[in-house]
Scaffold this active site. Structure first.
Site, PDB file in Angstrom:
ATOM      1  N   GLY A  11      18.481 -15.502   9.036  1.00 56.33           N
ATOM      2  CA  GLY A  11      17.329 -15.963   8.254  1.00 56.33           C
ATOM      3  C   GLY A  11      17.795 -16.609   6.961  1.00 56.33           C
ATOM      4  O   GLY A  11      17.121 -16.533   5.922  1.00 56.33           O
ATOM      5  N   ALA A  12      18.947 -17.284   7.051  1.00 57.22           N
ATOM      6  CA  ALA A  12      19.633 -17.753   5.834  1.00 57.22           C
ATOM      7  C   ALA A  12      18.876 -18.848   5.098  1.00 57.22           C
ATOM      8  O   ALA A  12      19.130 -19.091   3.918  1.00 57.22           O
ATOM      9  CB  ALA A  12      21.044 -18.219   6.190  1.00 57.22           C
ATOM     10  N   GLY A  14      15.716 -18.710   4.537  1.00 58.59           N
ATOM     11  CA  GLY A  14      14.501 -18.108   3.968  1.00 58.59           C
ATOM     12  C   GLY A  14      14.672 -17.781   2.496  1.00 58.59           C
ATOM     13  O   GLY A  14      15.691 -18.101   1.868  1.00 58.59           O
ATOM     14  N   GLN A  15      13.636 -17.128   1.971  1.00 63.83           N
ATOM     15  CA  GLN A  15      13.625 -16.781   0.546  1.00 63.83           C
ATOM     16  C   GLN A  15      14.774 -15.888   0.126  1.00 63.83           C
ATOM     17  O   GLN A  15      15.410 -16.117  -0.890  1.00 63.83           O
ATOM     18  CB  GLN A  15      12.400 -15.921   0.255  1.00 63.83           C
ATOM     19  CG  GLN A  15      11.046 -16.427   0.323  1.00 63.83           C
ATOM     20  CD  GLN A  15      10.274 -15.429  -0.517  1.00 63.83           C
ATOM     21  OE1 GLN A  15      10.186 -15.618  -1.735  1.00 63.83           O
ATOM     22  NE2 GLN A  15       9.768 -14.364   0.099  1.00 63.83           N
ATOM     23  N   ASN A 105       8.528  -8.786  15.073  1.00 63.51           N
ATOM     24  CA  ASN A 105       9.925  -8.775  14.611  1.00 63.51           C
ATOM     25  C   ASN A 105      10.844  -7.914  15.471  1.00 63.51           C
ATOM     26  O   ASN A 105      12.037  -8.216  15.594  1.00 63.51           O
ATOM     27  CB  ASN A 105       9.998  -8.302  13.155  1.00 63.51           C
ATOM     28  CG  ASN A 105       9.529  -9.374  12.177  1.00 63.51           C
ATOM     29  OD1 ASN A 105       9.416 -10.551  12.543  1.00 63.51           O
ATOM     30  ND2 ASN A 105       9.253  -8.991  10.946  1.00 63.51           N
ATOM     31  N   VAL A 128      17.540  -5.749   6.859  1.00 66.30           N
ATOM     32  CA  VAL A 128      16.595  -5.970   5.754  1.00 66.30           C
ATOM     33  C   VAL A 128      15.210  -6.312   6.312  1.00 66.30           C
ATOM     34  O   VAL A 128      14.186  -5.900   5.775  1.00 66.30           O
ATOM     35  CB  VAL A 128      17.118  -7.109   4.834  1.00 66.30           C
ATOM     36  CG1 VAL A 128      16.112  -7.455   3.752  1.00 66.30           C
ATOM     37  CG2 VAL A 128      18.454  -6.711   4.206  1.00 66.30           C
ATOM     38  N   GLY A 129      15.180  -7.059   7.397  1.00 65.57           N
ATOM     39  CA  GLY A 129      13.913  -7.516   7.985  1.00 65.57           C
ATOM     40  C   GLY A 129      12.997  -6.348   8.325  1.00 65.57           C
ATOM     41  O   GLY A 129      13.450  -5.332   8.863  1.00 65.57           O
ATOM     42  N   ASP A 160      13.962   0.172  -2.912  1.00 66.37           N
ATOM     43  CA  ASP A 160      13.090   1.275  -3.339  1.00 66.37           C
ATOM     44  C   ASP A 160      13.821   2.148  -4.357  1.00 66.37           C
ATOM     45  O   ASP A 160      13.237   2.592  -5.346  1.00 66.37           O
ATOM     46  CB  ASP A 160      12.677   2.104  -2.119  1.00 66.37           C
ATOM     47  CG  ASP A 160      12.120   1.227  -1.012  1.00 66.37           C
ATOM     48  OD1 ASP A 160      11.027   0.688  -1.182  1.00 66.37           O
ATOM     49  OD2 ASP A 160      12.807   1.039   0.014  1.00 66.37           O
ATOM     50  N   HIS A 188      11.123   2.803   4.921  1.00 64.05           N
ATOM     51  CA  HIS A 188      10.863   1.751   3.919  1.00 64.05           C
ATOM     52  C   HIS A 188       9.425   1.281   4.139  1.00 64.05           C
ATOM     53  O   HIS A 188       9.164   0.259   4.773  1.00 64.05           O
ATOM     54  CB  HIS A 188      11.851   0.598   4.073  1.00 64.05           C
ATOM     55  CG  HIS A 188      11.518  -0.581   3.207  1.00 64.05           C
ATOM     56  ND1 HIS A 188      11.494  -0.508   1.829  1.00 64.05           N
ATOM     57  CD2 HIS A 188      11.157  -1.851   3.509  1.00 64.05           C
ATOM     58  CE1 HIS A 188      11.154  -1.678   1.331  1.00 64.05           C
ATOM     59  NE2 HIS A 188      10.929  -2.515   2.325  1.00 64.05           N
TER      60      HIS A 188
HETATM   61  P1  NAD Z   1      11.231 -15.846   4.840  1.00 67.65           P
HETATM   62  O1  NAD Z   1      10.087 -16.123   5.738  1.00 67.65           O
HETATM   63  O2  NAD Z   1      11.336 -16.588   3.552  1.00 67.65           O
HETATM   64  O3  NAD Z   1      12.585 -16.086   5.620  1.00 67.65           O
HETATM   65  C1  NAD Z   1      12.813 -15.534   6.872  1.00 67.65           C
HETATM   66  C2  NAD Z   1      13.745 -16.459   7.602  1.00 67.65           C
HETATM   67  O4  NAD Z   1      14.075 -15.830   8.821  1.00 67.65           O
HETATM   68  C3  NAD Z   1      13.094 -17.819   7.942  1.00 67.65           C
HETATM   69  O5  NAD Z   1      13.908 -18.866   7.451  1.00 67.65           O
HETATM   70  C4  NAD Z   1      13.027 -17.807   9.464  1.00 67.65           C
HETATM   71  O6  NAD Z   1      13.230 -19.090  10.033  1.00 67.65           O
HETATM   72  C5  NAD Z   1      14.170 -16.853   9.794  1.00 67.65           C
HETATM   73  N1  NAD Z   1      14.072 -16.247  11.127  1.00 67.65           N
HETATM   74  C6  NAD Z   1      12.976 -15.879  11.811  1.00 67.65           C
HETATM   75  N2  NAD Z   1      13.320 -15.401  13.014  1.00 67.65           N
HETATM   76  C7  NAD Z   1      14.662 -15.450  13.087  1.00 67.65           C
HETATM   77  C8  NAD Z   1      15.609 -15.123  14.074  1.00 67.65           C
HETATM   78  N3  NAD Z   1      15.237 -14.644  15.279  1.00 67.65           N
HETATM   79  N4  NAD Z   1      16.924 -15.312  13.824  1.00 67.65           N
HETATM   80  C9  NAD Z   1      17.329 -15.809  12.637  1.00 67.65           C
HETATM   81  N5  NAD Z   1      16.470 -16.164  11.646  1.00 67.65           N
HETATM   82  C10 NAD Z   1      15.161 -15.993  11.883  1.00 67.65           C
HETATM   83  O7  NAD Z   1      11.258 -14.262   4.602  1.00 67.65           O
HETATM   84  P2  NAD Z   1      12.043 -13.455   3.479  1.00 67.65           P
HETATM   85  O8  NAD Z   1      11.195 -13.334   2.278  1.00 67.65           O
HETATM   86  O9  NAD Z   1      13.437 -13.975   3.355  1.00 67.65           O
HETATM   87  O10 NAD Z   1      12.042 -11.998   4.144  1.00 67.65           O
HETATM   88  C11 NAD Z   1      12.770 -11.741   5.307  1.00 67.65           C
HETATM   89  C12 NAD Z   1      12.479 -10.325   5.820  1.00 67.65           C
HETATM   90  O11 NAD Z   1      12.946  -9.360   4.884  1.00 67.65           O
HETATM   91  C13 NAD Z   1      11.000 -10.023   6.031  1.00 67.65           C
HETATM   92  O12 NAD Z   1      10.839  -9.268   7.216  1.00 67.65           O
HETATM   93  C14 NAD Z   1      10.642  -9.197   4.817  1.00 67.65           C
HETATM   94  O13 NAD Z   1       9.514  -8.381   5.024  1.00 67.65           O
HETATM   95  C15 NAD Z   1      11.913  -8.378   4.682  1.00 67.65           C
HETATM   96  N6  NAD Z   1      12.131  -7.724   3.401  1.00 67.65           N
HETATM   97  C16 NAD Z   1      12.646  -6.472   3.409  1.00 67.65           C
HETATM   98  C17 NAD Z   1      12.913  -5.818   2.232  1.00 67.65           C
HETATM   99  C18 NAD Z   1      13.475  -4.425   2.226  1.00 67.65           C
HETATM  100  O14 NAD Z   1      13.521  -3.808   1.141  1.00 67.65           O
HETATM  101  N7  NAD Z   1      13.932  -3.850   3.325  1.00 67.65           N
HETATM  102  C19 NAD Z   1      12.640  -6.451   1.014  1.00 67.65           C
HETATM  103  C20 NAD Z   1      12.115  -7.743   1.032  1.00 67.65           C
HETATM  104  C21 NAD Z   1      11.860  -8.385   2.232  1.00 67.65           C
HETATM  105  C1  LMR Z   2       9.440  -5.036  -0.293  1.00 64.26           C
HETATM  106  O1  LMR Z   2       9.511  -3.809  -0.356  1.00 64.26           O
HETATM  107  O2  LMR Z   2       9.274  -5.751  -1.299  1.00 64.26           O
HETATM  108  C2  LMR Z   2       9.605  -5.706   1.046  1.00 64.26           C
HETATM  109  O3  LMR Z   2       9.697  -4.772   2.073  1.00 64.26           O
HETATM  110  C3  LMR Z   2       8.559  -6.732   1.296  1.00 64.26           C
HETATM  111  C4  LMR Z   2       7.223  -6.092   1.609  1.00 64.26           C
HETATM  112  O4  LMR Z   2       6.642  -6.418   2.635  1.00 64.26           O
HETATM  113  O5  LMR Z   2       6.758  -5.279   0.804  1.00 64.26           O
END
Ligand code: NAD
Ligand code: LMR
Length: 329
Positions: A11-12, A14-15, A105, A128-129, A160, A188
């Site tokens: 997901g490189a 992405g944000q 997911n 992370v996802g 967290d 989480h």
């Molecule tokens: P984003 O939408 O900006 O980026 C996600 C990226 O993943 C996109 O570029 C997308 O094209 C790519 N993607 C989708 N499916 C894919 C696959 N099968 N293989 C490779 N890449 C793929 O999202 P983000 O803000 O970067 O967040 C990513 C994930 O991290 C989300 O699930 C979000 O909820 C999670 N997250 C977790 C935590 C945590 O504390 N655990 C914190 C923040 C965000």
């Molecule tokens: C977070 O804790 O910020 C991430 O898991 C994103 C979310 O969905 O809350």
């Protein structure tokens, strides 16, 4: 130069990817004497955007970057990597819980778990996802069949932990670095139990320093549990800079930076500690085990209040596991 570390980030484009990559490439994480090889995975439609990110990495002229591989094939991305940061997946929007993402997911982590098992060997994995614990359970299950030990897997609860540490420091009027031994127990998600009662401020128990059990058992817990949702409500997007920062904190802790006496939080496969079902990916206090994984810190005291919270978050994880039963075959 002593070594090259190969790091896969999914997901490189992405944000989180955008926040994490420059810091990985800068030398800040693995040290300024370590070269880095970045293996970036995206879905095919996002490869163009990823090319733009790679241009920016080149334009930073980081001296330690050996190569940047971009691909939409998981096995190519994971080939020989030492670290895999599994970020790629959909984030939740306003009004959703992280668990609502499970059906969309979860399947991503079947293919990626298998690919990791086939392509990598001496690897540590951070999921992370979201929903992170259960996605990790899925990937771990698939990779284990291919020979990767489950101890190499963790799901991220470091964000967290960092949130809890910051709240406690603000309340006590101390530096964030004065707050240690913060544990996130469980999922989480909004059922997690951020444990301030075993945390310390300059070595003293937090309840003694803060002197406000009502806040510690009420507003503090709610704030940490709901912080992700609060960021989404304010920003319209889920946390990214703080998530990337937490992932990198996790990596550094796994590389051995936790001070003596402290621990960090990560969701790891339970070995039955604290009565948690074996194999459930559950956040515990952990320390590195010197063999590429981490061990669960034993002997943390849990009273009735804590045990009730832990039971609730365990039940939620068991429900999530039941929902993805098909993906665990
Ligand atoms: P984003 O939408 O900006 O980026 C996600 C990226 O993943 C996109 O570029 C997308 O094209 C790519 N993607 C989708 N499916 C894919 C696959 N099968 N293989 C490779 N890449 C793929 O999202 P983000 O803000 O970067 O967040 C990513 C994930 O991290 C989300 O699930 C979000 O909820 C999670 N997250 C977790 C935590 C945590 O504390 N655990 C914190 C923040 C965000
Ligand atoms: C977070 O804790 O910020 C991430 O898991 C994103 C979310 O969905 O809350």
């Amino acid at each position: 130069m002593a070594r090259t570390v190969k790091v896969a980030v999914t997901g490189a484009a992405g944000q989180i990817g955008y926040s994490i990559l420059p810091r990985l490439a800068s030398g800040e994480i693995f040290g300024h004497d370590t070269r880095i090889s970045l293996h970036l995975l995206e879905i095919t439609p996002a490869l163009k955007a990823l090319e733009g990110v790679v241009m920016e990495i080149e334009d930073c002229a980081f001296p330690l970057v050996d190569e940047v591989v971009i691909t939409d094939r998981a096995e190519e991305a994971f080939d020989g990597v030492n670290w895999a940061l599994l970020v790629g997946s959909k984030p939740r929007g306003k009004g959703m819980e992280r668990g609502d993402l499970i059906r969309e997911n979860g399947p991503i982590f079947v293919g990626q778990g298998k690919a990791l098992g086939k392509a990598a060997e001496d690897v540590r994995i951070l999921v992370v996802g979201n929903p992170a614990n259960t996605n990790c359970l899925i990937a771990m299950h698939q990779a284990e069949k291919e020979g990767i030990p489950r101890e190499r897997f963790a799901a991220m609860t470091r964000l967290d932990q960092n949130r809890a540490q910051a709240q406690l420091a603000q309340k006590a009027g101390v530096e964030v670095g004065d707050v240690t031994n913060v544990t996130i127990w469980g999922n989480h998600s909004a059922t997690q139990y951020p444990d301030a009662e075993n945390a310390r401020i300059n070595g003293r128990p937090v309840p003694e320093v803060v002197g406000d059990m009502g806040w510690l058992r009420g507003e503090f817990i709610d704030t940490v549990q709901q912080r992700g949702a609060a960021v989404i409500a304010a920003r319209g997007l889920s946390s990214a800079a703080s998530a990337a920062n937490a992932a990198l904190d996790h990596v550094m802790s796994m590389e051995g930076t936790t001070p003596e006496g402290d621990w960090f939080s990560a969701a790891v496969p339970s070995d039955g500690s604290y009565g948690i079902e074996e194999g459930l990916v559950f956040s515990f206090p952990v320390r590195i085990d010197g063999q590429g994984g981490c061990g669960i810190v034993q002997g943390v005291e849990l009273g009735d209040f804590a045990l009730e919270k832990i039971a609730a978050t365990t039940a939620e994880l068991q429900e999530e596991k039941a929902v993805v039963a098909e993906l665990l075959k």
